[in-house]
Write an enzyme that holds these catalytic residues in place. Structure first.
Site, PDB file in Angstrom:
ATOM      1  N   ASP A   1       6.222   9.179  -6.788  1.00 56.54           N
ATOM      2  CA  ASP A   1       7.650   9.034  -6.479  1.00 56.54           C
ATOM      3  C   ASP A   1       8.068   7.581  -6.637  1.00 56.54           C
ATOM      4  O   ASP A   1       7.363   6.786  -7.256  1.00 56.54           O
ATOM      5  CB  ASP A   1       7.991   9.622  -5.095  1.00 56.54           C
ATOM      6  CG  ASP A   1       7.327   8.880  -3.947  1.00 56.54           C
ATOM      7  OD1 ASP A   1       6.875   7.740  -4.133  1.00 56.54           O
ATOM      8  OD2 ASP A   1       7.270   9.444  -2.836  1.00 56.54           O
TER       9      ASP A   1
ATOM     10  N   ALA B   1       0.816  -1.220   0.000  1.00 53.61           N
ATOM     11  CA  ALA B   1       0.000   0.000   0.000  1.00 53.61           C
ATOM     12  C   ALA B   1       0.850   1.270   0.000  1.00 53.61           C
ATOM     13  O   ALA B   1       0.366   2.349   0.345  1.00 53.61           O
ATOM     14  CB  ALA B   1      -0.949  -0.004   1.195  1.00 53.61           C
TER      15      ALA B   1
ATOM     16  N   HIS C   1      16.879   9.064   1.519  1.00 52.31           N
ATOM     17  CA  HIS C   1      17.561   7.973   2.226  1.00 52.31           C
ATOM     18  C   HIS C   1      17.019   6.588   1.922  1.00 52.31           C
ATOM     19  O   HIS C   1      17.719   5.600   2.137  1.00 52.31           O
ATOM     20  CB  HIS C   1      17.535   8.227   3.740  1.00 52.31           C
ATOM     21  CG  HIS C   1      18.419   9.368   4.129  1.00 52.31           C
ATOM     22  ND1 HIS C   1      19.721   9.184   4.488  1.00 52.31           N
ATOM     23  CD2 HIS C   1      18.193  10.698   4.152  1.00 52.31           C
ATOM     24  CE1 HIS C   1      20.275  10.362   4.729  1.00 52.31           C
ATOM     25  NE2 HIS C   1      19.358  11.298   4.530  1.00 52.31           N
TER      26      HIS C   1
HETATM   27  O1  T3D Z   1       5.983  10.693   3.344  1.00 54.44           O
HETATM   28  C1  T3D Z   1       5.472  10.347   2.301  1.00 54.44           C
HETATM   29  O2  T3D Z   1       4.278  10.028   2.232  1.00 54.44           O
HETATM   30  C2  T3D Z   1       6.394  10.299   1.089  1.00 54.44           C
HETATM   31  C3  T3D Z   1       6.339   9.004   0.401  1.00 54.44           C
HETATM   32  C4  T3D Z   1       5.325   8.690  -0.387  1.00 54.44           C
HETATM   33  C5  T3D Z   1       5.228   7.385  -1.037  1.00 54.44           C
HETATM   34  C6  T3D Z   1       3.819   6.860  -1.072  1.00 54.44           C
HETATM   35  O3  T3D Z   1       3.658   5.687  -1.236  1.00 54.44           O
HETATM   36  S1  T3D Z   1       2.533   7.964  -0.865  1.00 54.44           S
HETATM   37  C7  T3D Z   1       1.090   6.904  -0.972  1.00 54.44           C
HETATM   38  C8  T3D Z   1       0.817   6.217   0.336  1.00 54.44           C
HETATM   39  N1  T3D Z   1      -0.232   5.232   0.211  1.00 54.44           N
HETATM   40  C9  T3D Z   1      -1.519   5.565   0.173  1.00 54.44           C
HETATM   41  O4  T3D Z   1      -1.907   6.704   0.240  1.00 54.44           O
HETATM   42  C10 T3D Z   1      -2.507   4.393   0.128  1.00 54.44           C
HETATM   43  C11 T3D Z   1      -3.324   4.354   1.400  1.00 54.44           C
HETATM   44  N2  T3D Z   1      -4.165   3.173   1.421  1.00 54.44           N
HETATM   45  C12 T3D Z   1      -5.311   3.086   0.727  1.00 54.44           C
HETATM   46  O5  T3D Z   1      -5.695   3.962   0.003  1.00 54.44           O
HETATM   47  C13 T3D Z   1      -6.084   1.822   0.913  1.00 54.44           C
HETATM   48  O6  T3D Z   1      -5.675   1.190   2.103  1.00 54.44           O
HETATM   49  C14 T3D Z   1      -5.932   0.838  -0.253  1.00 54.44           C
HETATM   50  C15 T3D Z   1      -6.645   1.387  -1.498  1.00 54.44           C
HETATM   51  C16 T3D Z   1      -4.464   0.561  -0.573  1.00 54.44           C
HETATM   52  C17 T3D Z   1      -6.599  -0.517   0.119  1.00 54.44           C
HETATM   53  O7  T3D Z   1      -7.910  -0.266   0.553  1.00 54.44           O
HETATM   54  P1  T3D Z   1      -8.717  -1.410   1.349  1.00 54.44           P
HETATM   55  O8  T3D Z   1     -10.100  -0.885   1.544  1.00 54.44           O
HETATM   56  O9  T3D Z   1      -8.572  -2.678   0.616  1.00 54.44           O
HETATM   57  O10 T3D Z   1      -7.965  -1.594   2.749  1.00 54.44           O
HETATM   58  P2  T3D Z   1      -7.999  -0.615   4.028  1.00 54.44           P
HETATM   59  O11 T3D Z   1      -9.109  -1.015   4.920  1.00 54.44           O
HETATM   60  O12 T3D Z   1      -7.934   0.810   3.593  1.00 54.44           O
HETATM   61  O13 T3D Z   1      -6.569  -0.962   4.709  1.00 54.44           O
HETATM   62  C18 T3D Z   1      -6.401  -2.141   5.498  1.00 54.44           C
HETATM   63  C19 T3D Z   1      -5.479  -1.800   6.637  1.00 54.44           C
HETATM   64  O14 T3D Z   1      -4.218  -1.374   6.115  1.00 54.44           O
HETATM   65  C20 T3D Z   1      -6.004  -0.626   7.449  1.00 54.44           C
HETATM   66  O15 T3D Z   1      -5.601  -0.794   8.783  1.00 54.44           O
HETATM   67  P3  T3D Z   1      -6.675  -1.234   9.919  1.00 54.44           P
HETATM   68  O16 T3D Z   1      -7.744  -0.195   9.922  1.00 54.44           O
HETATM   69  O17 T3D Z   1      -7.163  -2.585   9.476  1.00 54.44           O
HETATM   70  O18 T3D Z   1      -5.865  -1.294  11.188  1.00 54.44           O
HETATM   71  C21 T3D Z   1      -5.267   0.554   6.861  1.00 54.44           C
HETATM   72  O19 T3D Z   1      -5.143   1.638   7.751  1.00 54.44           O
HETATM   73  C22 T3D Z   1      -3.898  -0.082   6.594  1.00 54.44           C
HETATM   74  N3  T3D Z   1      -3.192   0.664   5.548  1.00 54.44           N
HETATM   75  C23 T3D Z   1      -3.467   0.679   4.233  1.00 54.44           C
HETATM   76  N4  T3D Z   1      -2.615   1.488   3.599  1.00 54.44           N
HETATM   77  C24 T3D Z   1      -1.790   1.979   4.529  1.00 54.44           C
HETATM   78  C25 T3D Z   1      -2.152   1.467   5.782  1.00 54.44           C
HETATM   79  N5  T3D Z   1      -1.515   1.798   6.894  1.00 54.44           N
HETATM   80  C26 T3D Z   1      -0.486   2.672   6.785  1.00 54.44           C
HETATM   81  N6  T3D Z   1      -0.091   3.220   5.619  1.00 54.44           N
HETATM   82  C27 T3D Z   1      -0.700   2.891   4.473  1.00 54.44           C
HETATM   83  N7  T3D Z   1      -0.260   3.402   3.308  1.00 54.44           N
END
Ligand code: T3D
Length: 271
Positions: A153, A69, A95
Site C-alpha cells: 500500500d 519500518a 484517512h
Molecule cells: O494496519 C495496517 O497494517 C495497514 C497498513 C500497512 C502499512 C504497512 O506498512 S504494513 C508493514 C508494517 N511493517 C512491518 O511489517 C515491518 C515490521 N518490522 C520488521 O520487520 C523489522 O523490525 C525490520 C526488518 C524493519 C527491522 O528489523 P531489525 O531486526 O533491524 O529491528 P527489530 O529488532 O525488529 O526492531 C527494533 C524495534 O523496533 C523493536 O522494538 P523493541 O523490541 O526494541 O522495543 C521492534 O518491535 C520495533 N519495530 C520495528 N518495526 C515496527 C516496530 N514497532 C512497531 N511497528 C513496526 N512496524
C-alpha cells in the site's frame, strides 16, 4: 550553512536549510514506524512546505538507524485485540496513507528522500514515492506486507511495476525479502546508493541543486513522466505541447534562455 529548527511535533522534525525544507522522521526507538499521529504530522509538514514560497525543495530522512519500518503495528488503531472483532484497517488507508501519497505526488516542489537505513512496508513505498531517492549503502527496502497478510500500500501497487518491471515487482512484493540499497540502485528502484558517511551530504546536495532549478518545470516533468505511461504517443505529444506552451510563458523559461545567451547563471523564482 546553519540549520534553524522550526516549531514542529517531535515525531517529525522540521528544519530549514537555505531553500530546502528538511523533514526527519523521529521515532527511532520504533525504527520511525508510522503511528496515526505521525502520519498526520508528516502530511501537515508537507502541506506547510507546499504553501511556503521560500521552500524550493524538500529533503526527507529518518533519525537513528532506520528510515521507517512502515505502519506501527502496535498502534491501538489497528492492533488486533483478543476477544474483540477485527478492526477496519482500511480506515487508516483512507484517512492517512492515501492523502499522504497524493500529497507527495502533488507537491509543488521536488522531494528528495535520503534513506538512512531499513525502509519497510509503507515506509519503503513512501520513500519510493519521492522524486529522487538516495540511499546509504547499509540501507535496504522491504515490501513487508505479504509477511503479515497484506498487499503493498501507500502507492506500492502502482509504483513497483513501473519502477522495476513485473518480474522484480512480484519478487519483491510476494517474497517480502530485504533488497539491499546497492541492488535497489542496480534494479532502478532508486536513483543512487552512496557510502553511509556521505548520505546526509549527498541528500542535501541533491535537494539544494533541485532548489536552484526551475521548480515549475521540474514539477511538470514529474507529472508528464507519470501521465505519459498511460497515454498513446499522440496524446503524450499533445500533453507535452500543452505543458511546454504554459512553461514558455513563465518567468523561468525567459530567464533560462536569457541567462544562456548572456553567459551568466540563471536566477529562477517561479514556483
Ligand atoms: O494496519 C495496517 O497494517 C495497514 C497498513 C500497512 C502499512 C504497512 O506498512 S504494513 C508493514 C508494517 N511493517 C512491518 O511489517 C515491518 C515490521 N518490522 C520488521 O520487520 C523489522 O523490525 C525490520 C526488518 C524493519 C527491522 O528489523 P531489525 O531486526 O533491524 O529491528 P527489530 O529488532 O525488529 O526492531 C527494533 C524495534 O523496533 C523493536 O522494538 P523493541 O523490541 O526494541 O522495543 C521492534 O518491535 C520495533 N519495530 C520495528 N518495526 C515496527 C516496530 N514497532 C512497531 N511497528 C513496526 N512496524
Amino acid at each position: 550553512m546553519s540549520q534553524s529548527t522550526l516549531p514542529a511535533a517531535d515525531c517529525v522534525l522540521v528544519a530549514q536549510e537555505g531553500a530546502v525544507r528538511v523533514l526527519t522522521l523521529n521515532r527511532p526507538q520504533a525504527l520511525n514506524a508510522f503511528t496515526a499521529t505521525m502520519l498526520a504530522h508528516l502530511r501537515q509538514a508537507l502541506d506547510d512546505a507546499a504553501h511556503d514560497r521560500a521552500v524550493r525543495a524538500v529533503l526527507v530522512s529518518g533519525a537513528g538507524r532506520a528510515f521507517c519500518a512502515g505502519q506501527d503495528l502496535s498502534d491501538p488503531l489497528i492492533k488486533p485485540e483478543a476477544d474483540q472483532p477485527p478492526k477496519d484497517i482500511g480506515h487508516l488507508l483512507d484517512h492517512y496513507y492515501i492523502p499522504l501519497a497524493l500529497r507527495l505526488r502533488s507537491m509543488p516542489v521536488p522531494v528528495v528522500c535520503a534513506v538512512n537505513g531499513v525502509a519497510a512496508g509503507a515506509g519503503a513505498n513512501f520513500a519510493l514515492g519521492c522524486d529522487l531517492v538516495v540511499a546509504a549503502q547499509s540501507a535496504s527496502f522491504i515490501q513487508a506486507f505479504s509477511k503479515i497478510g497484506l498487499i503493498p500500500d501507500c502507492g506500492g501497487s502502482w509504483l513497483l511495476t513501473r519502477l522495476v518491471g513485473r518480474a522484480r515487482a512480484r519478487q519483491l512484493a510476494l517474497l517480502g525479502d530485504k533488497l539491499p540499497a546497492d541492488q535497489a540502485q542496480s534494479w532502478g528502484l532508486i536513483a543512487r546508493c552512496v557510502p553511509d558517511d556521505q548520505l546526509a551530504a549527498e541528500g542535501m546536495a541533491l535537494a539544494q541543486r533541485l532548489a536552484a532549478m526551475p521548480t515549475k518545470a521540474l514539477v511538470e516533468t514529474r507529472r508528464i513522466l507519470d501521465e505519459a505511461l498511460e497515454l498513446n504517443l499522440e496524446d503524450a505529444l499533445k500533453l507535452e505541447a500543452r505543458l511546454q506552451s504554459q512553461l514558455g510563458f513563465a518567468h523561468d523559461y525567459q530567464e533560462g534562455v536569457n541567462a544562456f545567451l548572456d553567459k551568466r547563471a540563471p536566477q529562477y523564482k517561479d514556483r
